[in-house]
Design a protein around this motif. Structure first.
Motif, PDB file in Angstrom:
ATOM      1  N   LEU A 144     -10.723 -18.877   0.411  1.00 54.65           N
ATOM      2  CA  LEU A 144     -10.253 -17.814   1.308  1.00 54.65           C
ATOM      3  C   LEU A 144      -8.772 -17.522   1.082  1.00 54.65           C
ATOM      4  O   LEU A 144      -8.349 -16.361   1.131  1.00 54.65           O
ATOM      5  CB  LEU A 144     -10.509 -18.190   2.768  1.00 54.65           C
ATOM      6  N   THR A 145      -7.988 -18.551   0.809  1.00 56.22           N
ATOM      7  CA  THR A 145      -6.568 -18.355   0.515  1.00 56.22           C
ATOM      8  C   THR A 145      -6.405 -17.551  -0.770  1.00 56.22           C
ATOM      9  O   THR A 145      -5.601 -16.622  -0.826  1.00 56.22           O
ATOM     10  CB  THR A 145      -5.863 -19.718   0.399  1.00 56.22           C
ATOM     11  N   ASP A 146      -7.162 -17.917  -1.789  1.00 57.77           N
ATOM     12  CA  ASP A 146      -7.106 -17.178  -3.058  1.00 57.77           C
ATOM     13  C   ASP A 146      -7.521 -15.726  -2.862  1.00 57.77           C
ATOM     14  O   ASP A 146      -6.924 -14.812  -3.442  1.00 57.77           O
ATOM     15  CB  ASP A 146      -8.002 -17.831  -4.105  1.00 57.77           C
ATOM     16  N   LEU A 147      -8.553 -15.504  -2.054  1.00 60.01           N
ATOM     17  CA  LEU A 147      -9.007 -14.141  -1.785  1.00 60.01           C
ATOM     18  C   LEU A 147      -7.906 -13.317  -1.127  1.00 60.01           C
ATOM     19  O   LEU A 147      -7.682 -12.155  -1.487  1.00 60.01           O
ATOM     20  CB  LEU A 147     -10.262 -14.152  -0.909  1.00 60.01           C
ATOM     21  N   ALA A 148      -7.189 -13.893  -0.178  1.00 53.92           N
ATOM     22  CA  ALA A 148      -6.098 -13.172   0.488  1.00 53.92           C
ATOM     23  C   ALA A 148      -5.046 -12.749  -0.526  1.00 53.92           C
ATOM     24  O   ALA A 148      -4.543 -11.614  -0.479  1.00 53.92           O
ATOM     25  CB  ALA A 148      -5.468 -14.034   1.581  1.00 53.92           C
ATOM     26  N   GLU A 149      -4.723 -13.621  -1.462  1.00 49.33           N
ATOM     27  CA  GLU A 149      -3.722 -13.293  -2.479  1.00 49.33           C
ATOM     28  C   GLU A 149      -4.200 -12.159  -3.378  1.00 49.33           C
ATOM     29  O   GLU A 149      -3.429 -11.255  -3.709  1.00 49.33           O
ATOM     30  CB  GLU A 149      -3.377 -14.541  -3.287  1.00 49.33           C
ATOM     31  N   ARG A 150      -5.470 -12.196  -3.766  1.00 50.17           N
ATOM     32  CA  ARG A 150      -6.009 -11.113  -4.609  1.00 50.17           C
ATOM     33  C   ARG A 150      -6.035  -9.789  -3.856  1.00 50.17           C
ATOM     34  O   ARG A 150      -5.653  -8.747  -4.395  1.00 50.17           O
ATOM     35  CB  ARG A 150      -7.418 -11.471  -5.089  1.00 50.17           C
ATOM     36  N   LEU A 151      -6.499  -9.820  -2.607  1.00 49.73           N
ATOM     37  CA  LEU A 151      -6.562  -8.591  -1.819  1.00 49.73           C
ATOM     38  C   LEU A 151      -5.170  -8.019  -1.576  1.00 49.73           C
ATOM     39  O   LEU A 151      -4.987  -6.791  -1.597  1.00 49.73           O
ATOM     40  CB  LEU A 151      -7.262  -8.848  -0.481  1.00 49.73           C
ATOM     41  N   ALA A 152      -4.184  -8.876  -1.362  1.00 49.67           N
ATOM     42  CA  ALA A 152      -2.814  -8.411  -1.112  1.00 49.67           C
ATOM     43  C   ALA A 152      -2.255  -7.677  -2.324  1.00 49.67           C
ATOM     44  O   ALA A 152      -1.425  -6.778  -2.182  1.00 49.67           O
ATOM     45  CB  ALA A 152      -1.911  -9.586  -0.740  1.00 49.67           C
ATOM     46  N   LYS A 153      -2.717  -8.031  -3.504  1.00 45.18           N
ATOM     47  CA  LYS A 153      -2.231  -7.379  -4.727  1.00 45.18           C
ATOM     48  C   LYS A 153      -2.935  -6.055  -5.002  1.00 45.18           C
ATOM     49  O   LYS A 153      -2.347  -5.144  -5.569  1.00 45.18           O
ATOM     50  CB  LYS A 153      -2.450  -8.295  -5.938  1.00 45.18           C
ATOM     51  N   ASP A 154      -4.209  -5.975  -4.637  1.00 41.03           N
ATOM     52  CA  ASP A 154      -5.049  -4.891  -5.134  1.00 41.03           C
ATOM     53  C   ASP A 154      -5.443  -3.813  -4.132  1.00 41.03           C
ATOM     54  O   ASP A 154      -5.905  -2.754  -4.551  1.00 41.03           O
ATOM     55  CB  ASP A 154      -6.349  -5.477  -5.713  1.00 41.03           C
ATOM     56  N   ILE A 155      -5.306  -4.059  -2.834  1.00 37.30           N
ATOM     57  CA  ILE A 155      -5.889  -3.135  -1.853  1.00 37.30           C
ATOM     58  C   ILE A 155      -4.855  -2.807  -0.793  1.00 37.30           C
ATOM     59  O   ILE A 155      -4.001  -3.628  -0.458  1.00 37.30           O
ATOM     60  CB  ILE A 155      -7.143  -3.784  -1.216  1.00 37.30           C
ATOM     61  N   GLU A 156      -4.961  -1.596  -0.215  1.00 32.75           N
ATOM     62  CA  GLU A 156      -4.006  -1.200   0.834  1.00 32.75           C
ATOM     63  C   GLU A 156      -4.093  -2.173   2.002  1.00 32.75           C
ATOM     64  O   GLU A 156      -5.128  -2.791   2.231  1.00 32.75           O
ATOM     65  CB  GLU A 156      -4.225   0.262   1.242  1.00 32.75           C
ATOM     66  N   PRO A 157      -2.996  -2.350   2.737  1.00 32.00           N
ATOM     67  CA  PRO A 157      -2.869  -3.450   3.704  1.00 32.00           C
ATOM     68  C   PRO A 157      -3.956  -3.553   4.770  1.00 32.00           C
ATOM     69  O   PRO A 157      -4.489  -4.646   4.988  1.00 32.00           O
ATOM     70  CB  PRO A 157      -1.508  -3.200   4.348  1.00 32.00           C
ATOM     71  N   VAL A 158      -4.300  -2.484   5.451  1.00 33.17           N
ATOM     72  CA  VAL A 158      -5.279  -2.591   6.535  1.00 33.17           C
ATOM     73  C   VAL A 158      -6.662  -2.936   5.980  1.00 33.17           C
ATOM     74  O   VAL A 158      -7.364  -3.797   6.513  1.00 33.17           O
ATOM     75  CB  VAL A 158      -5.328  -1.297   7.380  1.00 33.17           C
ATOM     76  N   GLU A 159      -7.028  -2.307   4.884  1.00 34.89           N
ATOM     77  CA  GLU A 159      -8.334  -2.587   4.275  1.00 34.89           C
ATOM     78  C   GLU A 159      -8.372  -4.012   3.719  1.00 34.89           C
ATOM     79  O   GLU A 159      -9.408  -4.680   3.784  1.00 34.89           O
ATOM     80  CB  GLU A 159      -8.661  -1.575   3.183  1.00 34.89           C
ATOM     81  N   ALA A 160      -7.263  -4.498   3.184  1.00 37.98           N
ATOM     82  CA  ALA A 160      -7.198  -5.873   2.685  1.00 37.98           C
ATOM     83  C   ALA A 160      -7.446  -6.864   3.824  1.00 37.98           C
ATOM     84  O   ALA A 160      -8.225  -7.811   3.676  1.00 37.98           O
ATOM     85  CB  ALA A 160      -5.849  -6.137   2.027  1.00 37.98           C
ATOM     86  N   LEU A 161      -6.803  -6.635   4.963  1.00 46.15           N
ATOM     87  CA  LEU A 161      -7.000  -7.508   6.117  1.00 46.15           C
ATOM     88  C   LEU A 161      -8.454  -7.454   6.585  1.00 46.15           C
ATOM     89  O   LEU A 161      -9.081  -8.486   6.834  1.00 46.15           O
ATOM     90  CB  LEU A 161      -6.065  -7.114   7.259  1.00 46.15           C
ATOM     91  N   ARG A 162      -9.002  -6.259   6.682  1.00 48.80           N
ATOM     92  CA  ARG A 162     -10.395  -6.100   7.124  1.00 48.80           C
ATOM     93  C   ARG A 162     -11.355  -6.829   6.177  1.00 48.80           C
ATOM     94  O   ARG A 162     -12.238  -7.560   6.616  1.00 48.80           O
ATOM     95  CB  ARG A 162     -10.753  -4.617   7.203  1.00 48.80           C
ATOM     96  N   ARG A 163     -11.164  -6.663   4.879  1.00 46.42           N
ATOM     97  CA  ARG A 163     -12.058  -7.315   3.911  1.00 46.42           C
ATOM     98  C   ARG A 163     -11.950  -8.835   3.982  1.00 46.42           C
ATOM     99  O   ARG A 163     -12.943  -9.535   3.853  1.00 46.42           O
ATOM    100  CB  ARG A 163     -11.755  -6.838   2.490  1.00 46.42           C
ATOM    101  N   TRP A 164     -10.725  -9.341   4.183  1.00 45.64           N
ATOM    102  CA  TRP A 164     -10.550 -10.784   4.276  1.00 45.64           C
ATOM    103  C   TRP A 164     -11.260 -11.323   5.518  1.00 45.64           C
ATOM    104  O   TRP A 164     -11.934 -12.347   5.457  1.00 45.64           O
ATOM    105  CB  TRP A 164      -9.061 -11.150   4.283  1.00 45.64           C
ATOM    106  N   LEU A 165     -11.119 -10.634   6.632  1.00 39.93           N
ATOM    107  CA  LEU A 165     -11.793 -11.063   7.863  1.00 39.93           C
ATOM    108  C   LEU A 165     -13.314 -10.974   7.709  1.00 39.93           C
ATOM    109  O   LEU A 165     -14.038 -11.850   8.171  1.00 39.93           O
ATOM    110  CB  LEU A 165     -11.299 -10.243   9.055  1.00 39.93           C
ATOM    111  N   HIS A 166     -13.792  -9.919   7.050  1.00 44.31           N
ATOM    112  CA  HIS A 166     -15.233  -9.803   6.792  1.00 44.31           C
ATOM    113  C   HIS A 166     -15.711 -10.951   5.908  1.00 44.31           C
ATOM    114  O   HIS A 166     -16.822 -11.475   6.115  1.00 44.31           O
ATOM    115  CB  HIS A 166     -15.550  -8.462   6.139  1.00 44.31           C
ATOM    116  N   ALA A 167     -14.900 -11.350   4.927  1.00 40.81           N
ATOM    117  CA  ALA A 167     -15.277 -12.469   4.058  1.00 40.81           C
ATOM    118  C   ALA A 167     -15.424 -13.747   4.873  1.00 40.81           C
ATOM    119  O   ALA A 167     -16.311 -14.568   4.606  1.00 40.81           O
ATOM    120  CB  ALA A 167     -14.242 -12.657   2.949  1.00 40.81           C
TER     121      ALA A 167
END
Length: 192
Positions: free
Chosen positions: A76-99
């Protein structure tokens, strides 16, 4: 010069590292479908190693549960780092929470065993709390910096909310409700 009687720590062999990873993957799969009482022999078979290899890496069932839990937190930590690099902030947070919701949904068979391990280890609680809070902080800070998210919620508040969503769901089909509640919460975090 070091005395010859002192052992120097060697890096684990490649096959040992590979076996450990195979055991973690197998345990995750076996425990998620068979529950916390699933046989350790089945885990070793699924990993393609002997039971002795399993016990060399994980001397107790609790040690294996703890290792699986740590592995999931690290993912989950690794996923947060990948999402922070690749996706706009609100969608990154939403996807991480969905994961997180999907992870809990697939790990229902492990929850009882993981709770037993987590309750007994203050170090494990601290490890997971620190790693997950840091992952949330990374995603929240990006959203606040972009002006898209409110700044009055802490990563700890968001983690508590997520845990509350997990524990409030008693029905067998809890996942759609949990995902909807996460979406409502994330929408409430948006700056208007």
């Amino acid at each position: 010069m070091e005395p010859k009687t002192e052992k120097t720590r060697r890096k684990p062999r490649a096959d040992s590292i590979r076996n450990r990873e195979l055991l973690l993957e197998a345990a995750t799969q076996i425990f998620s479908t068979g529950g916390p009482q699933a046989s350790l022999e089945a885990v070793a078979r699924q990993a393609g190693v002997g039971i002795g290899t399993l016990y060399r890496h994980f001397p107790t069932r609790e040690a294996l549960f703890e290792a699986v839990y740590r592995h999931e937190v690290d993912q989950l930590t690794d996923l947060a780092e990948r999402l922070a690099k690749d996706i706009e902030p609100v969608e990154a947070l939403r996807r991480w929470l969905h994961a997180n919701v999907r992870l809990v949904a697939t790990k229902k068979g492990m929850i009882e065993g993981l709770q037993l391990v987590a309750h007994g280890s203050s170090e494990l609680k601290a490890y997971s709390f620190e790693r997950l809070t840091a992952a949330i902080a990374l995603l929240l800070e990006r959203g606040v910096a972009s002006g898209e998210l409110r700044s009055d919620i802490s990563p700890e508040d968001l983690l508590r909310t997520l845990v509350g969503i997990f524990y409030s769901q008693g029905a067998a089909e809890w996942q759609p409700t949990a995902l909807r509640l996460v979406d409502v919460f994330v929408d409430g975090l948006r700056r208007r």
